[in-house]
Design an enzyme around this catalytic site. Sequence first.
Site, mmCIF file in Angstrom:
data_model
loop_
_atom_site.group_PDB
_atom_site.id
_atom_site.type_symbol
_atom_site.label_atom_id
_atom_site.label_comp_id
_atom_site.label_asym_id
_atom_site.label_seq_id
_atom_site.Cartn_x
_atom_site.Cartn_y
_atom_site.Cartn_z
ATOM 1 N N ASP A 122 0.862 -1.181 0.000
ATOM 2 C CA ASP A 122 0.000 0.000 0.000
ATOM 3 C C ASP A 122 0.901 1.235 0.000
ATOM 4 O O ASP A 122 1.415 1.630 -1.041
ATOM 5 C CB ASP A 122 -0.907 -0.109 1.228
ATOM 6 N N LYS A 150 -1.173 -1.561 -4.549
ATOM 7 C CA LYS A 150 -2.006 -0.349 -4.604
ATOM 8 C C LYS A 150 -1.083 0.827 -4.910
ATOM 9 O O LYS A 150 -0.806 1.657 -4.038
ATOM 10 C CB LYS A 150 -2.657 -0.168 -3.220
ATOM 11 N N PHE A 172 -10.122 -0.032 0.187
ATOM 12 C CA PHE A 172 -9.735 -0.922 1.276
ATOM 13 C C PHE A 172 -10.391 -2.277 1.042
ATOM 14 O O PHE A 172 -11.606 -2.406 1.040
ATOM 15 C CB PHE A 172 -10.153 -0.349 2.631
ATOM 16 N N ASP A 179 -7.702 -8.422 6.345
ATOM 17 C CA ASP A 179 -8.716 -8.260 7.384
ATOM 18 C C ASP A 179 -9.195 -6.829 7.525
ATOM 19 O O ASP A 179 -8.565 -5.880 7.040
ATOM 20 C CB ASP A 179 -8.124 -8.679 8.739
HETATM 21 P P1 5GP Z 1 1.886 -0.471 3.787
HETATM 22 O O1 5GP Z 1 2.920 -0.523 4.856
HETATM 23 O O2 5GP Z 1 2.403 -0.757 2.400
HETATM 24 O O3 5GP Z 1 1.120 0.825 3.816
HETATM 25 O O4 5GP Z 1 0.788 -1.510 4.142
HETATM 26 C C1 5GP Z 1 0.991 -2.820 4.088
HETATM 27 C C2 5GP Z 1 0.092 -3.555 5.041
HETATM 28 O O5 5GP Z 1 -1.118 -2.835 5.315
HETATM 29 C C3 5GP Z 1 -0.344 -4.836 4.416
HETATM 30 O O6 5GP Z 1 0.477 -5.872 4.849
HETATM 31 C C4 5GP Z 1 -1.758 -5.006 4.926
HETATM 32 O O7 5GP Z 1 -1.732 -5.743 6.127
HETATM 33 C C5 5GP Z 1 -2.256 -3.637 5.226
HETATM 34 N N1 5GP Z 1 -3.142 -3.116 4.139
HETATM 35 C C6 5GP Z 1 -2.818 -2.230 3.181
HETATM 36 N N2 5GP Z 1 -3.856 -2.009 2.349
HETATM 37 C C7 5GP Z 1 -4.851 -2.791 2.798
HETATM 38 C C8 5GP Z 1 -6.190 -3.026 2.334
HETATM 39 O O8 5GP Z 1 -6.702 -2.488 1.351
HETATM 40 N N3 5GP Z 1 -6.911 -3.927 3.063
HETATM 41 C C9 5GP Z 1 -6.430 -4.544 4.180
HETATM 42 N N4 5GP Z 1 -7.242 -5.394 4.788
HETATM 43 N N5 5GP Z 1 -5.166 -4.356 4.621
HETATM 44 C C10 5GP Z 1 -4.401 -3.492 3.937
#
Ligand code: 5GP
Length: 199
Positions: A122, A150, A172, A179
């Site tokens: 993300d 994303k 999301f 989850d």
């Molecule tokens: P980042 O550190 O890249 O922002 O986020 C990574 C983590 O955030 C992922 O491992 C996941 O657990 C959570 N995450 C990011 N986007 C989503 C989403 O759309 N849905 C859910 N359920 N978790 C997300």
Amino acid sequence: MSVPEGTPEFAKEVAGCAPQYVQNIGKILYTRAMIEEKVAELGATLSHEYKDKDGIVLVGLLKGVTPFMVDLARTLSVPVQLEFMGVKSYDGTESTGDVRILYDVQTDLEGKNVILIDDICDTGHTLVAVKQRLIEKNPASLRTCVLFDKKERRVHDDVQCDFVGFDCPNEFIVGYGLDFDEEYRTLPFVGVLKPSAYR
Ligand code: 5GP
Ligand code: MG
């Protein structure tokens, strides 16, 4: 393409799932069949890329990665070791940017070909922080693989995912490991919650 609630395809997809979850799903973005096909494709790519190596170590990030990691690993035609790390960066639906390592790999990664696996990239905070920790363990190689990317939300320019399943819209998503407050991980498809599900 998405499968909205109320259509025959939606009904078929949610058959056998917990009604308490299904009632909160507004639309399905990735069906069981789409996920299965993509995971097999990624598995074929990885098997080809690493066919001349002794083997690989998949390091998956708990807990969201579990269905993806297990399904992916079973498609691989090279020797594979499974390792996990527990990290926390999210609170509800917000990325906090503060990535804490709660559980670390239990094997020596020195000289190993490592692939860091996560369900979704993300903002990129998680992969940047965990990659840094893994590099300190001196692997022979380190690449990253995520099922969902994303891209629109990326805040780290230096994060590229080497192997990506789906480019994912800025919504999301839940299901297939992902989850919302620990619920919905067991859904076999990936969908978006109705706004009412957050209340
Ligand atoms: P980042 O550190 O890249 O922002 O986020 C990574 C983590 O955030 C992922 O491992 C996941 O657990 C959570 N995450 C990011 N986007 C989503 C989403 O759309 N849905 C859910 N359920 N978790 C997300
Ligand atoms: Mg995660």
